[in-house]
Scaffold this motif. Structure first.
Motif, PDB file in Angstrom:
ATOM      1  N   UNK A  77       0.833  -1.207   0.000  1.00  0.00           N
ATOM      2  CA  UNK A  77       0.000   0.000   0.000  1.00  0.00           C
ATOM      3  C   UNK A  77       0.866   1.256   0.000  1.00  0.00           C
ATOM      4  N   UNK A  78       0.491   2.202  -0.827  1.00  0.00           N
ATOM      5  CA  UNK A  78       1.245   3.449  -0.889  1.00  0.00           C
ATOM      6  C   UNK A  78       0.484   4.498  -1.662  1.00  0.00           C
ATOM      7  N   UNK A  79       0.977   5.715  -1.607  1.00  0.00           N
ATOM      8  CA  UNK A  79       0.374   6.803  -2.370  1.00  0.00           C
ATOM      9  C   UNK A  79       1.486   7.664  -2.950  1.00  0.00           C
ATOM     10  N   UNK A  80       1.094   8.649  -3.730  1.00  0.00           N
ATOM     11  CA  UNK A  80       2.068   9.426  -4.508  1.00  0.00           C
ATOM     12  C   UNK A  80       1.780  10.907  -4.400  1.00  0.00           C
ATOM     13  N   UNK A  81       2.839  11.675  -4.179  1.00  0.00           N
ATOM     14  CA  UNK A  81       2.787  13.129  -4.268  1.00  0.00           C
ATOM     15  C   UNK A  81       3.963  13.554  -5.137  1.00  0.00           C
ATOM     16  N   UNK A  82       3.668  14.151  -6.282  1.00  0.00           N
ATOM     17  CA  UNK A  82       4.726  14.576  -7.189  1.00  0.00           C
ATOM     18  C   UNK A  82       4.718  16.074  -7.387  1.00  0.00           C
ATOM     19  N   UNK A  83       5.600  16.523  -8.268  1.00  0.00           N
ATOM     20  CA  UNK A  83       5.641  17.941  -8.605  1.00  0.00           C
ATOM     21  C   UNK A  83       6.536  18.755  -7.683  1.00  0.00           C
ATOM     22  N   UNK A  84       6.530  20.056  -7.883  1.00  0.00           N
ATOM     23  CA  UNK A  84       7.370  20.953  -7.090  1.00  0.00           C
ATOM     24  C   UNK A  84       6.915  20.988  -5.632  1.00  0.00           C
ATOM     25  N   UNK A  85       7.881  20.934  -4.737  1.00  0.00           N
ATOM     26  CA  UNK A  85       7.571  20.925  -3.302  1.00  0.00           C
ATOM     27  C   UNK A  85       6.697  22.111  -2.918  1.00  0.00           C
TER      28      UNK A  85
ATOM     29  N   UNK B 185       9.854  14.781  -8.129  1.00  0.00           N
ATOM     30  CA  UNK B 185       8.995  14.210  -7.090  1.00  0.00           C
ATOM     31  C   UNK B 185       9.763  14.102  -5.761  1.00  0.00           C
ATOM     32  N   UNK B 186      10.208  15.227  -5.195  1.00  0.00           N
ATOM     33  CA  UNK B 186      11.049  15.158  -3.992  1.00  0.00           C
ATOM     34  C   UNK B 186      10.358  14.533  -2.796  1.00  0.00           C
ATOM     35  N   UNK B 187       9.059  14.732  -2.642  1.00  0.00           N
ATOM     36  CA  UNK B 187       8.364  14.166  -1.483  1.00  0.00           C
ATOM     37  C   UNK B 187       8.247  12.652  -1.622  1.00  0.00           C
ATOM     38  N   UNK B 188       7.742  12.201  -2.754  1.00  0.00           N
ATOM     39  CA  UNK B 188       7.600  10.765  -2.993  1.00  0.00           C
ATOM     40  C   UNK B 188       8.958  10.066  -2.930  1.00  0.00           C
ATOM     41  N   UNK B 189       9.952  10.620  -3.617  1.00  0.00           N
ATOM     42  CA  UNK B 189      11.267   9.995  -3.628  1.00  0.00           C
ATOM     43  C   UNK B 189      11.842   9.896  -2.217  1.00  0.00           C
TER      44      UNK B 189
END
Length: 242
Positions: free
Chosen positions: A89-97, A150-154
């Motif tokens: 289970x996981x989710x994704x947040x991409x883009x500029x912080x 994707x700094x948050x997800x990574x």
């Protein structure tokens, strides 16, 4: 692959869709009984109706700390043992912080990192007592490369990759194997925020993985001789690496 997991009890979180569902289907085909963990009760019912008694639905909201804590006790109550835990289970947040919503960051970090740590923490006493077990965590190619889009997800995947590598060293003496899969882009709902033109371009160029291809790697890890641990597998579409 038929029969390779006969007699095994597995559990897959986020098992009602995407990589989780492909993992569930592969384990069922190999003879395992699989507890499918998801918060989507309707999707779980449809899957279990299709696969019969070998597929066991378990509706849990892993982001609810009280509900999350019931995961392993409920599995053991249902099945009596657990041989394989796939923390998917996981989710994704991409883009500029600067454009990310902080509540979305909290939710993603909780699901991608904290929930995995808690699930593994809770299953270890059972596996240690039995002297055997397999734990696989769905990580990402982003755990191995500082992905600027994707700094948050990574960051969540870098954290969980460290967790997998360190816990494995603590528990291998108990007969427990811990490993991670790190796929590049996979055709799942996590890509839903990609611009349509980017998604189509990736499809056309062969730069996306199928969930079934990732599940094949999970099965490879699970079916190695007990003296061998596949600690982490990075997989990507060849064209993505150009």
């Amino acid at each position: 692959m038929a029969g390779e997991l006969n007699g095994k009890i597995a559990a897959v979180t986020g098992g009602a869709s995407g990589i989780g569902l492909a993992s569930v289907e592969s384990m069922l085909s190999a003879g395992a009984q699989v507890v499918i963990v998801d918060r989507d009760a309707i999707a779980l019912k449809a899957i279990c109706d299709r696969y019969g008694d070998a597929a066991i639905p378990l509706v849990i909201d892993l982001l609810d700390p009280v509900d999350c804590a019931t995961l392993i006790p409920k599995i053991l109550e249902l099945c009596g043992q657990l041989d394989i835990l796939h923390c998917n289970a996981g989710s994704y947040v991409g883009g500029d912080l600067i454009e990310n919503d902080t509540s979305a960051i909290d939710r993603m970090m909780n699901l991608n990192v904290n929930v995995v740590m808690k699930n593994v923490h809770d299953v270890l006493p059972h596996m240690i007592e039995r002297g055997s077990g397999d734990i696989i965590v769905t990580s990402s190619l982003a755990a191995h490369f500082p992905t600027p889009w994707e700094p948050v997800y990574a960051s969540s995947k870098w954290a969980i990759n460290c967790f997998v590598q360190t816990v494995r060293r603590q528990v291998f003496k108990h007969g427990i194997r811990v490993g991670s899969i790190s796929p590049g882009p996979v055709i799942t709902a996590l890509l839903s925020d990609w611009p349509p033109e980017k998604l189509q371009e990736a499809r056309d160029s062969g730069s996306l993985l199928e969930t079934s291809e990732v599940a094949e790697v999970v099965m490879f890890m699970l079916t190695r001789p007990r003296g061998m641990t596949i600690r982490d597998v990075v997989m990507m579409p060849t064209n993505f690496d150009l």
